[in-house]
Design an enzyme around this catalytic site. Structure first.
Site, short mmCIF file in Angstrom:
data_model
loop_
_atom_site.label_atom_id
_atom_site.label_comp_id
_atom_site.label_asym_id
_atom_site.label_seq_id
_atom_site.Cartn_x
_atom_site.Cartn_y
_atom_site.Cartn_z
N GLU A 19 22.03 74.75 41.95
CA GLU A 19 22.75 73.85 42.86
C GLU A 19 23.32 72.65 42.10
O GLU A 19 24.43 72.18 42.40
CB GLU A 19 21.82 73.39 43.98
N GLU A 56 15.13 80.46 46.60
CA GLU A 56 14.41 79.74 47.65
C GLU A 56 13.92 80.65 48.78
O GLU A 56 12.86 80.39 49.38
CB GLU A 56 15.31 78.65 48.24
#
Length: 699
Positions: free
Chosen positions: A106, A126
């Protein structure tokens, strides 16, 4: 000490994240990176910024130990840091080596350009923690690579290689030579070409086509429901990706953050985080001297080339370890080796292996019928018939045929490892290595230390498990060790429920709906009912007990019904099909047994089935803990997640007990004990937890 180092080279600020071992983006790193970027932006001598990682990787992402702690709220939080980097007035380049995972990727998505070393891996895992990317990943990735690649990366949690990342547009180029030099050259090239910042959040062209093809999302939801049955996070991830199509970036990111915060506090996410840490804890043996070095295993041997022995041999070959497989008869050896070749060919046909890799692995497996060919083995694993006398004979021969320093391991699933060790002159070199079937697929390795197993022997099999790609857990010696001992408690009650009024398909459905891959009766048919029958016969001879078990399974085996391999077991099967079909013959047999036992059949609720199967399972886990057979309650969870398919989103049986409350389990066991007798007496440890208000994780 976690830090961000800054160096200016040829008007390029090179910022290096240095936070061993995985360059986690904890509070200190976020603060340091924010300051370093700010300084570079205000420095007139800097035209561009390169962000890279020290050590072996770019960044493993956010530090999940900070989740729901004060540190996670120290400014700047990760999402704010990434937004500020993306808003920078000078081009920012991420130079990725090793891996960029989770928040690390990210961060790279918040940069304007990305360059990666060959073979680097990039991913958003995640979902495997019951979460979704919470720092803009679900909104930036679809804009950069398109909807379909984004769905696959985010909902699978699996990384892509730099080569695949270049193909889908996740990175701009792959470095040729030194990444440090290539990253610097790329930054200078961008400046020379007059290219400025290129925020991913402003991209839209790859979303246009997807807006007219909403069925992409519907297909993804169906696949996720099948591939990750019962898991909440994959569906929420797809919802979040859909927001990138329908909402402006800022609004989509706000909804992403709300979804992240909702998931991070959920039972499912807590369970999956528990499973993540439990797997890592299992490798730590508290009473093993810290300086204990494992023995190097350069050459292995396996006794037996049946289904289990052949699968174990494949595990060694897959890890690049030469292995000799011994069989008593040439015909049996030929059949076993042919089965191994067929399995590898199947992997090639399905595209899971290339032909050369398969051939290389097959070449590492050598067959023999001579005990003399085992002399070079550093470690030997016995995988013969589950019979104590047979195993004692094998270990006596191994003691003579192998080097004195060779480790001798047994793949027994139930038998006394200490008694097997006494058949040798080296009990310190004897240990259990219980592989689960199919051994070349199942990841659990239940290592069983005997009373005499040396620290080196224990360290060796634990390290070997990791090398073989397994999840090793250490257990002590008892009937069934951790996994199968608990399975007995679970399956006993399932069988008793049949005598009292339930039917196999009802019990199986309840456990399947709970999240297990299949119920106990379908699982028995898959594994082969004759295996358990032999174990029960062996136990009756060597370990007689006055405690009753249901005879239904024995009566089924007496009819030659061993499960899927014979076309009939608890269920019947059409030729070529694995779909279980309820069989009136079995229902009649069950009713006959109920009558023989003098049991008046009754209606049994789904809730009773769930409690009668799961609570005794947990209760037996408590006994295993108090006896020291398992080191930690989390080790039991790892065994049941990886060996028996206990739903990961429930964290394993002991974590599940903590979630619903040990007092509730204990009180139910008291009621069951009063009604059904000795098998269901509450474990003293469970009673103590109920009295104290503590949970298994507090032990």
């Amino acid at each position: 000490m976690a830090m961000v180092a800054s160096q200016t080279i040829d008007r390029v600020a090179v910022l290096t994240i240095d936070n061993p071992p995985v360059n986690g983006l904890g509070a200190a790193i976020r603060t340091g990176l924010d300051r370093a970027v700010g300084a570079a932006l205000t420095d007139p001598g800097v035209d561009a910024i390169v962000i890279r990682g020290a050590g072996r990787l770019f960044s493993g992402g956010a530090d999940i130990r900070e989740f729901n702690t004060e540190k996670s709220r120290i400014e700047p939080v990760l999402t704010v840091l990434i937004d500020s980097i993306e808003a920078a007035g000078k081009p920012v380049i991420a130079a990725i080596h090793g891996s960029a995972m989770g928040g690390g990727l990210e961060l790279a998505l918040g940069c304007h350009y990305r360059i990666a070393a060959p073979g680097a891996k990039l991913g958003l895992p995640e979902v495997k923690l019951g979460l979704l990317p919470g720092a803009g990943g679900t909104q930036r990735l679809p804009r950069l690579v398109g909807i379909e690649p984004a769905i696959e990366i985010i909902t699978s949690g699996d990384p892509v290689t730099a080569e695949r990342a270049l193909e889908i547009g996740l990175i701009d180029r792959i470095a040729d030579g030194s990444l440090a030099e290539a990253g610097l050259a790329f930054a200078k090239e961008i400046v020379a070409a007059g290219k400025g910042p290129r925020p991913v959040s402003a991209m839209d062209h790859k979303l246009e086509a997807a807006r007219a093809r909403r069925e992409i999302l519907d297909d993804a939801r169906r696949k996720a429901a099948s591939r990750a049955r019962g898991f909440e996070a994959p569906q929420v991830c797809i919802d979040a990706i859909a927001w990138s199509l329908d909402l402006p970036f800022a609004a989509g990111k706000e909804k992403e953050r709300e979804a992240f915060l909702r998931l991070v506090g959920s039972d499912q996410s807590r369970a999956q985080q528990h499973a993540f840490f439990a797997e890592r804890k299992a490798a730590k043996i508290p009473d093993l001297p810290p300086d204990t070095a494992p023995k190097e295993v350069r050459q292995a041997a396996v006794i037996g080339c049946g289904t289990m022995g052949g699968g174990i041999a494949m595990c060694f070959a897959n890890a690049g370890i030469p292995v000799t497989v011994l069989e008593s008869e040439p015909e049996a050896l030929d059949r076993g080796l042919e089965r191994i070749r067929s399995l590898y060919q199947g992997s090639v046909s399905r595209g899971r292996l290339d032909r050369k890799t398969a051939d290389d692995r097959i070449a590492l497996i050598e067959g023999t019928t001579s005990w003399q060919d085992l002399g070079n083995a550093d470690l030997v694993i016995e995988a013969v018939f589950e019979n104590m006398k047979v195993k004692e004979e094998v270990f006596s021969k191994l003691d003579q045929a192998t080097r004195p320093d060779a480790i001798l391991a047994t793949n027994t699933s139930t038998l006394d490892v200490d008694r097997i060790a006494r058949a040798t002159t080296r009990p310190d070199k004897v240990i259990g290595t219980h592989f689960f079937s199919p051994a070349n697929v199942m990841r659990l390795l239940e290592n069983v230390r005997g009373q005499a197993s040396s620290p080196e022997t224990i360290a060796t099999v634990m390290a070997l498990g990791k090398r073989l790609g397994k999840v090793p857990v250490l257990a002590g010696v008892c009937d069934g060790f951790i996994g199968n001992r608990m399975l007995y408690a679970y399956s006993r009650q399932a069988n008793f429920l049949l005598e009292e009024g339930a039917l196999p398909h009802q019990v199986d459905k309840v456990l399947y709906d709970f999240g297990l891959p299949m119920g106990p009766f379908a699982m028995g048919d898959l594994a082969g009912l004759d295996v358990g029958w032999r174990v029960r016969q062996e136990r009756a001879q060597s370990r007689p007990t006055n405690l009753r078990y249901s005879t239904i399974a024995d009566k089924i085996c007496e009819r030659g019904r061993f499960g899927q391999k014979t076309g009939a077991g608890w269920y019947r099967y059409e030729k070529g099909s694995r779909t279980p079909i309820p069989d009136p013959e079995i229902e009649t047999l069950i009713r006959e047994v109920s009558k023989e036992q003098g049991i008046q059949r009754r209606k049994i609720s789904d809730q009773e089935i769930l409690e009668r199967c799961l609570y005794p399972l947990i209760n037996e886990g408590a006994r295993i803990l108090e006896e020291g057979i398992a080191i930690r309650s989390s080790d039991i969870d790892v065994v049941w997640i990886y060996g028996y398919g206990f739903p990961r989103y429930r964290g394993g049986p002991m974590f599940h007990a903590d979630t619903i409350g040990p007092t509730i389990v204990h009180d139910a066991m008291v009621r069951l004990h009063e009604t059904h007798g000795d098998w269901l007496e509450p474990a003293p440890l469970l009673a103590e937890l109920a009295r104290s208000g503590k949970r298994f994780r507090d032990l």
